[in-house]
Design a protein around this motif. Structure first.
Motif, PDB file in Angstrom:
ATOM      1  N   ASN A   2       0.830  -1.205   0.000  1.00 31.01           N
ATOM      2  CA  ASN A   2       0.000   0.000   0.000  1.00 31.01           C
ATOM      3  C   ASN A   2       0.865   1.257   0.000  1.00 31.01           C
ATOM      4  O   ASN A   2       0.553   2.247  -0.676  1.00 31.01           O
ATOM      5  CB  ASN A   2      -0.932   0.014   1.206  1.00 31.01           C
ATOM      6  CG  ASN A   2      -1.996  -1.069   1.146  1.00 31.01           C
ATOM      7  OD1 ASN A   2      -2.284  -1.599   0.070  1.00 31.01           O
ATOM      8  ND2 ASN A   2      -2.566  -1.409   2.284  1.00 31.01           N
ATOM      9  N   ASP A  35       2.209   1.828  -3.436  1.00 28.80           N
ATOM     10  CA  ASP A  35       1.148   2.286  -4.333  1.00 28.80           C
ATOM     11  C   ASP A  35       0.806   3.754  -4.103  1.00 28.80           C
ATOM     12  O   ASP A  35       0.573   4.509  -5.047  1.00 28.80           O
ATOM     13  CB  ASP A  35      -0.118   1.433  -4.134  1.00 28.80           C
ATOM     14  CG  ASP A  35       0.021   0.035  -4.711  1.00 28.80           C
ATOM     15  OD1 ASP A  35       0.918  -0.171  -5.559  1.00 28.80           O
ATOM     16  OD2 ASP A  35      -0.765  -0.850  -4.314  1.00 28.80           O
ATOM     17  N   ASP A  36       0.787   4.164  -2.844  1.00 31.06           N
ATOM     18  CA  ASP A  36       0.402   5.538  -2.505  1.00 31.06           C
ATOM     19  C   ASP A  36       1.511   6.538  -2.793  1.00 31.06           C
ATOM     20  O   ASP A  36       1.255   7.638  -3.297  1.00 31.06           O
ATOM     21  CB  ASP A  36       0.006   5.622  -1.024  1.00 31.06           C
ATOM     22  CG  ASP A  36      -1.262   4.853  -0.709  1.00 31.06           C
ATOM     23  OD1 ASP A  36      -2.027   4.555  -1.651  1.00 31.06           O
ATOM     24  OD2 ASP A  36      -1.479   4.523   0.478  1.00 31.06           O
ATOM     25  N   CYS A  94       4.708   5.858  -4.466  1.00 38.67           N
ATOM     26  CA  CYS A  94       5.452   5.647  -5.713  1.00 38.67           C
ATOM     27  C   CYS A  94       6.896   6.133  -5.611  1.00 38.67           C
ATOM     28  O   CYS A  94       7.331   7.032  -6.351  1.00 38.67           O
ATOM     29  CB  CYS A  94       4.756   6.347  -6.877  1.00 38.67           C
ATOM     30  SG  CYS A  94       3.061   5.812  -7.174  1.00 38.67           S
TER      31      CYS A  94
END
Length: 353
Positions: free
Chosen positions: A78, A81-82, A84
């Protein structure tokens, strides 16, 4: 540049974040640390406070701290993904040779499972055509050299005989990173750190532990009857070298077989001037007296005990840093007395106000 630093409340991690804020305009940094109790969390909180203080001077920079554990795969996925991240610096690990002898499971979770999660997150950062992680830098250790009889230690030396489980996990990290660099073309660099010391360091390290014991009148044990040498490396030197490496990733190349050549490197970061432990203790006591941590008439001889070698230890560490100098025009240079003076001064301020 977006940088993820794991182990951000740790000794090297916190100093790295501060230096990035000082020297890299508009850098974006997310740090993660589980804040475990292997040693006093108050020192970790203190380091985070120093980062916040430095961040307050740089309005164009971004800093966020996340309390979490890299062994939590979903949390890491996560986070990638948030945020990068473009550069990942993995410094999170269960440290300490001696602790690994009695508590090996802690090293399995953080050093192996946790590092696997970081590698997987880097791998999936390229999904759906994304540019992904440009460089993974991770902490290895001089411990991988074990009882290597050849000095100075070179990254070309065979390191297949670890003398502690901690060392085994660090060598495993290098092998894991190599396989992911080969299979998924992830640029990665491992750094074998040599006895890092300085202000707000780890309390389980000898210089810190000796100071604690001397202050309360205890005895310090000097192993192998003082016949050991260590390549002590000051924290500022380590961070300067680390930053140079961060921004110079190994190049991606295609081999004659049409497959990617692993964009993979390993370097030593050490002072490359080993010091005998008895000389080290003598310099430490001089600095402790100089700043007033200990009185000038302190009887050091009465508080020294020469003892036999202990399991998991080695007689000498000595870094060959020729590749580091060649590729990055960098060589650690802080003399031992300068570094220990800085530590002694910090110790007095932190513990003896």
């Amino acid at each position: 540049m977006k940088v993820l630093v794991t182990g951000a409340a740790g000794f090297i991690g916190a100093n790295l974040v501060q230096m990035l804020l000082k020297t890299q305009p508009e850098v974006e940094i997310v740090g993660i640390d589980n804040m475990n109790t292997y040693y006093d969390p108050a020192i970790k909180e203190y380091r985070l406070g120093l980062i916040d203080k430095e961040k307050s001077k740089h309005s164009n920079c971004f800093w966020k701290f996340v309390k979490g554990d890299i062994s939590d795969d979903q949390m890491i996925a996560n986070l990638f993904d948030d945020f990068c991240p473009e550069i990942v610096v993995n410094l999170a690990a269960q440290a300490g040779v001696r602790y690994s002898i009695t508590n090996p499971k802690a090293y399995l979770e953080s050093n192996l499972v946790g590092f696997f999660n970081i590698l997987e997150a880097c791998r999936h950062s390229y999904d759906n055509g994304k540019e992904g992680v440009k460089h993974l830098v991770y902490a290895s250790s001089s411990s991988v050299y074990g009882c290597n009889a050849k000095v100075p230690y070179s990254t070309d030396d065979k390191v297949d005989n670890p003398v502690s489980f901690y060392a085994a996990t660090k060598k495993s990290n290098e092998l894991m990173a190599h396989s992911y660099s080969k299979l998924y073309n992830i640029p990665s660099t491992g750094l074998r750190f040599f006895t890092v010391y300085g202000p707000a360091g780890r309390p389980d390290m000898a210089y810190f532990d000796f100071t604690n014991k001397l202050l309360v009148g205890g005895k310090i044990k000097i192993f192998n009857y003082g016949n050991c040498r260590r390549d002590f490396t000051y924290i500022d030197d380590v961070v300067k070298g680390l930053i140079r490496v961060m921004f110079c990733a190994p190049k991606r190349k295609i081999g004659n077989d049409g497959l990617s050549v692993p964009p993979y490197k390993v370097y030593n970061i050490g002072n490359s001037r080993p010091v005998n432990l008895l000389d080290f203790v003598d310099t430490l006591q001089q600095m402790l007296v100089k700043v007033g941590v200990l009185p000038i008439n302190y009887d050091f001889e009465a508080h020294k005990e020469l003892v036999a070698m202990q399991p998991g230890d080695v007689t000498e560490t000595y870094a060959d840093i020729v590749p580091l100098e060649r590729d990055f025009d960098f060589k650690p240079s802080t003399p031992l007395h300068v570094g220990l003076y800085a530590f002694a001064h910090w110790y007095k301020e932190f513990y003896m106000k």
